[in-house]
Design a protein around this motif. Sequence first.
Motif, PDB file in Angstrom:
ATOM      1  N   GLU A 156       3.668 -27.231   5.189  1.00  0.00           N
ATOM      2  CA  GLU A 156       2.395 -26.683   5.683  1.00  0.00           C
ATOM      3  C   GLU A 156       2.233 -26.924   7.183  1.00  0.00           C
ATOM      4  O   GLU A 156       1.169 -27.288   7.668  1.00  0.00           O
ATOM      5  CB  GLU A 156       1.216 -27.216   4.871  1.00  0.00           C
ATOM      6  N   ALA A 157       3.341 -26.711   7.900  1.00  0.00           N
ATOM      7  CA  ALA A 157       3.327 -26.882   9.359  1.00  0.00           C
ATOM      8  C   ALA A 157       2.428 -25.828   9.997  1.00  0.00           C
ATOM      9  O   ALA A 157       2.373 -24.690   9.557  1.00  0.00           O
ATOM     10  CB  ALA A 157       4.746 -26.751   9.902  1.00  0.00           C
ATOM     11  N   ASP A 158       1.725 -26.237  11.057  1.00  0.00           N
ATOM     12  CA  ASP A 158       0.889 -25.307  11.809  1.00  0.00           C
ATOM     13  C   ASP A 158       1.623 -24.793  13.029  1.00  0.00           C
ATOM     14  O   ASP A 158       1.232 -23.804  13.626  1.00  0.00           O
ATOM     15  CB  ASP A 158      -0.383 -26.014  12.312  1.00  0.00           C
ATOM     16  N   LEU A 159       2.640 -25.550  13.436  1.00  0.00           N
ATOM     17  CA  LEU A 159       3.401 -25.196  14.635  1.00  0.00           C
ATOM     18  C   LEU A 159       4.878 -25.163  14.290  1.00  0.00           C
ATOM     19  O   LEU A 159       5.435 -26.133  13.775  1.00  0.00           O
ATOM     20  CB  LEU A 159       3.147 -26.246  15.736  1.00  0.00           C
ATOM     21  N   LEU A 160       5.485 -24.033  14.574  1.00  0.00           N
ATOM     22  CA  LEU A 160       6.910 -23.864  14.310  1.00  0.00           C
ATOM     23  C   LEU A 160       7.608 -23.797  15.669  1.00  0.00           C
ATOM     24  O   LEU A 160       7.237 -22.977  16.520  1.00  0.00           O
ATOM     25  CB  LEU A 160       7.069 -22.539  13.568  1.00  0.00           C
ATOM     26  N   ALA A 161       8.584 -24.679  15.886  1.00  0.00           N
ATOM     27  CA  ALA A 161       9.309 -24.694  17.154  1.00  0.00           C
ATOM     28  C   ALA A 161      10.781 -24.476  16.859  1.00  0.00           C
ATOM     29  O   ALA A 161      11.386 -25.204  16.070  1.00  0.00           O
ATOM     30  CB  ALA A 161       9.104 -26.035  17.856  1.00  0.00           C
ATOM     31  N   LEU A 162      11.346 -23.442  17.452  1.00  0.00           N
ATOM     32  CA  LEU A 162      12.715 -23.044  17.102  1.00  0.00           C
ATOM     33  C   LEU A 162      13.566 -22.958  18.362  1.00  0.00           C
ATOM     34  O   LEU A 162      13.186 -22.312  19.336  1.00  0.00           O
ATOM     35  CB  LEU A 162      12.693 -21.669  16.424  1.00  0.00           C
ATOM     36  N   ASP A 163      14.714 -23.615  18.329  1.00  0.00           N
ATOM     37  CA  ASP A 163      15.597 -23.612  19.491  1.00  0.00           C
ATOM     38  C   ASP A 163      16.749 -22.635  19.250  1.00  0.00           C
ATOM     39  O   ASP A 163      17.646 -22.917  18.455  1.00  0.00           O
ATOM     40  CB  ASP A 163      16.130 -25.034  19.727  1.00  0.00           C
ATOM     41  N   GLU A 164      16.690 -21.508  19.897  1.00  0.00           N
ATOM     42  CA  GLU A 164      17.698 -20.444  19.765  1.00  0.00           C
ATOM     43  C   GLU A 164      18.090 -20.176  18.312  1.00  0.00           C
ATOM     44  O   GLU A 164      19.239 -20.344  17.925  1.00  0.00           O
ATOM     45  CB  GLU A 164      18.945 -20.795  20.586  1.00  0.00           C
ATOM     46  N   PRO A 165      17.117 -19.726  17.520  1.00  0.00           N
ATOM     47  CA  PRO A 165      17.390 -19.568  16.087  1.00  0.00           C
ATOM     48  C   PRO A 165      18.347 -18.431  15.745  1.00  0.00           C
ATOM     49  O   PRO A 165      18.892 -18.417  14.653  1.00  0.00           O
ATOM     50  CB  PRO A 165      16.004 -19.282  15.498  1.00  0.00           C
ATOM     51  N   THR A 166      18.553 -17.504  16.657  1.00  0.00           N
ATOM     52  CA  THR A 166      19.360 -16.345  16.240  1.00  0.00           C
ATOM     53  C   THR A 166      20.750 -16.321  16.879  1.00  0.00           C
ATOM     54  O   THR A 166      21.409 -15.296  16.864  1.00  0.00           O
ATOM     55  CB  THR A 166      18.623 -15.016  16.525  1.00  0.00           C
ATOM     56  N   VAL A 167      21.185 -17.473  17.381  1.00  0.00           N
ATOM     57  CA  VAL A 167      22.564 -17.527  17.905  1.00  0.00           C
ATOM     58  C   VAL A 167      23.535 -17.266  16.755  1.00  0.00           C
ATOM     59  O   VAL A 167      23.404 -17.844  15.680  1.00  0.00           O
ATOM     60  CB  VAL A 167      22.851 -18.922  18.529  1.00  0.00           C
ATOM     61  N   GLY A 168      24.479 -16.372  16.969  1.00  0.00           N
ATOM     62  CA  GLY A 168      25.489 -16.099  15.959  1.00  0.00           C
ATOM     63  C   GLY A 168      24.982 -15.265  14.794  1.00  0.00           C
ATOM     64  O   GLY A 168      25.630 -15.173  13.760  1.00  0.00           O
ATOM     65  N   VAL A 169      23.807 -14.654  14.956  1.00  0.00           N
ATOM     66  CA  VAL A 169      23.249 -13.823  13.888  1.00  0.00           C
ATOM     67  C   VAL A 169      23.385 -12.362  14.328  1.00  0.00           C
ATOM     68  O   VAL A 169      23.122 -12.047  15.486  1.00  0.00           O
ATOM     69  CB  VAL A 169      21.759 -14.191  13.668  1.00  0.00           C
ATOM     70  N   ASP A 170      23.800 -11.465  13.414  1.00  0.00           N
ATOM     71  CA  ASP A 170      24.005 -10.075  13.843  1.00  0.00           C
ATOM     72  C   ASP A 170      22.668  -9.395  14.152  1.00  0.00           C
ATOM     73  O   ASP A 170      21.602  -9.882  13.773  1.00  0.00           O
ATOM     74  CB  ASP A 170      24.806  -9.288  12.790  1.00  0.00           C
ATOM     75  N   ALA A 171      22.732  -8.258  14.860  1.00  0.00           N
ATOM     76  CA  ALA A 171      21.525  -7.626  15.408  1.00  0.00           C
ATOM     77  C   ALA A 171      20.513  -7.253  14.321  1.00  0.00           C
ATOM     78  O   ALA A 171      19.312  -7.471  14.495  1.00  0.00           O
ATOM     79  CB  ALA A 171      21.896  -6.405  16.228  1.00  0.00           C
ATOM     80  N   ASP A 172      21.004  -6.740  13.185  1.00  0.00           N
ATOM     81  CA  ASP A 172      20.092  -6.351  12.102  1.00  0.00           C
ATOM     82  C   ASP A 172      19.343  -7.554  11.549  1.00  0.00           C
ATOM     83  O   ASP A 172      18.125  -7.520  11.372  1.00  0.00           O
ATOM     84  CB  ASP A 172      20.885  -5.741  10.935  1.00  0.00           C
ATOM     85  N   SER A 173      20.113  -8.616  11.271  1.00  0.00           N
ATOM     86  CA  SER A 173      19.485  -9.819  10.713  1.00  0.00           C
ATOM     87  C   SER A 173      18.526 -10.413  11.723  1.00  0.00           C
ATOM     88  O   SER A 173      17.482 -10.961  11.356  1.00  0.00           O
ATOM     89  CB  SER A 173      20.517 -10.886  10.358  1.00  0.00           C
ATOM     90  N   ARG A 174      18.882 -10.308  12.995  1.00  0.00           N
ATOM     91  CA  ARG A 174      18.007 -10.849  14.033  1.00  0.00           C
ATOM     92  C   ARG A 174      16.668 -10.111  14.048  1.00  0.00           C
ATOM     93  O   ARG A 174      15.610 -10.713  14.094  1.00  0.00           O
ATOM     94  CB  ARG A 174      18.687 -10.733  15.395  1.00  0.00           C
ATOM     95  N   ASP A 175      16.736  -8.776  13.937  1.00  0.00           N
ATOM     96  CA  ASP A 175      15.492  -8.001  13.910  1.00  0.00           C
ATOM     97  C   ASP A 175      14.638  -8.381  12.714  1.00  0.00           C
ATOM     98  O   ASP A 175      13.425  -8.535  12.829  1.00  0.00           O
ATOM     99  CB  ASP A 175      15.793  -6.499  13.864  1.00  0.00           C
ATOM    100  N   ARG A 176      15.288  -8.553  11.560  1.00  0.00           N
ATOM    101  CA  ARG A 176      14.528  -8.922  10.359  1.00  0.00           C
ATOM    102  C   ARG A 176      13.933 -10.327  10.501  1.00  0.00           C
ATOM    103  O   ARG A 176      12.829 -10.605  10.058  1.00  0.00           O
ATOM    104  CB  ARG A 176      15.410  -8.822   9.109  1.00  0.00           C
ATOM    105  N   PHE A 177      14.705 -11.195  11.160  1.00  0.00           N
ATOM    106  CA  PHE A 177      14.234 -12.558  11.400  1.00  0.00           C
ATOM    107  C   PHE A 177      12.982 -12.545  12.283  1.00  0.00           C
ATOM    108  O   PHE A 177      11.994 -13.222  12.008  1.00  0.00           O
ATOM    109  CB  PHE A 177      15.354 -13.361  12.058  1.00  0.00           C
TER     110      PHE A 177
END
Length: 250
Positions: A156-177
Amino acid sequence: MNVIEAEGVTFAYDERPVVEDVSLTVEEGEFVGLIGPNGSGKTTLLKLLLGLQRPDSGTVRLFGEPTGEFSDGERLGYVSQKSTDADRSMPITVREVVTMGRYPHVGLRRLREEDREIVESALDRVGIAHLADRRINRLSGGQKQRTYIARALASEADLLALDEPTVGVDADSRDRFYDLLNELNERGITIVLIEHDIGVITEHVDTVVCINRELLHHGSPDAFAESDALARAYGLEGTDSRLPVRNRTA
Ligand code: ADP
């Protein structure tokens, strides 16, 4: 309400400042993209903002409290670049990882039906319910990122902090992400994210924070596009980075 308030934050490794005099606020419900060249201090700044590193000078408040006194860890969901490597040898399932998000709430009591429902709902919300019994180390990078986000939702986090979450992820998956992040944000979760792809980030966030040791821009993506922050961050002063290359004339 400000989720993060940083004032005059400075930090050095071995006396070499990597973050210098940064002041900024992140409001509740904001979606902030943190950009800058490699080595510009993004990861360090994010850790400072989350209280995972102490500034040499300046102050950071999280949910209104000085980070040194902040104890509501479950309100924060931090997915570092390294977290997706840490589980390489761990034979645990996706559901078990997401269930860990309940531990701060559960303490010494047993998991209740209600905790299990929260876990299942978190798996469902990020679209990995079908992977729940899979071992985490058998997942793709994008699926792992979703697992860690589900863990943050389960806590139940109120703040989500993500460090380069889409490195190595293909373009389609990145868009969905990014669609998923926008959806979580619309439901009220504040997001701060480091991303190397400037085009992608400016499409999705409310606010761009651009740094190269110092804060160069803090404002809307449109204001960022109009400013010289990108040129200053990437050391391109003298060229007009505001214009697309094809429109530049001598
Ligand atoms: P970014 O995330 O923008 O790539 P970082 O915050 O990771 O930048 O790093 C900023 C600078 O600090 C870089 O020059 C990096 O080499 C240095 N640095 C990062 N972590 C450490 C560390 N633990 N010890 C010493 N120097 C570090």
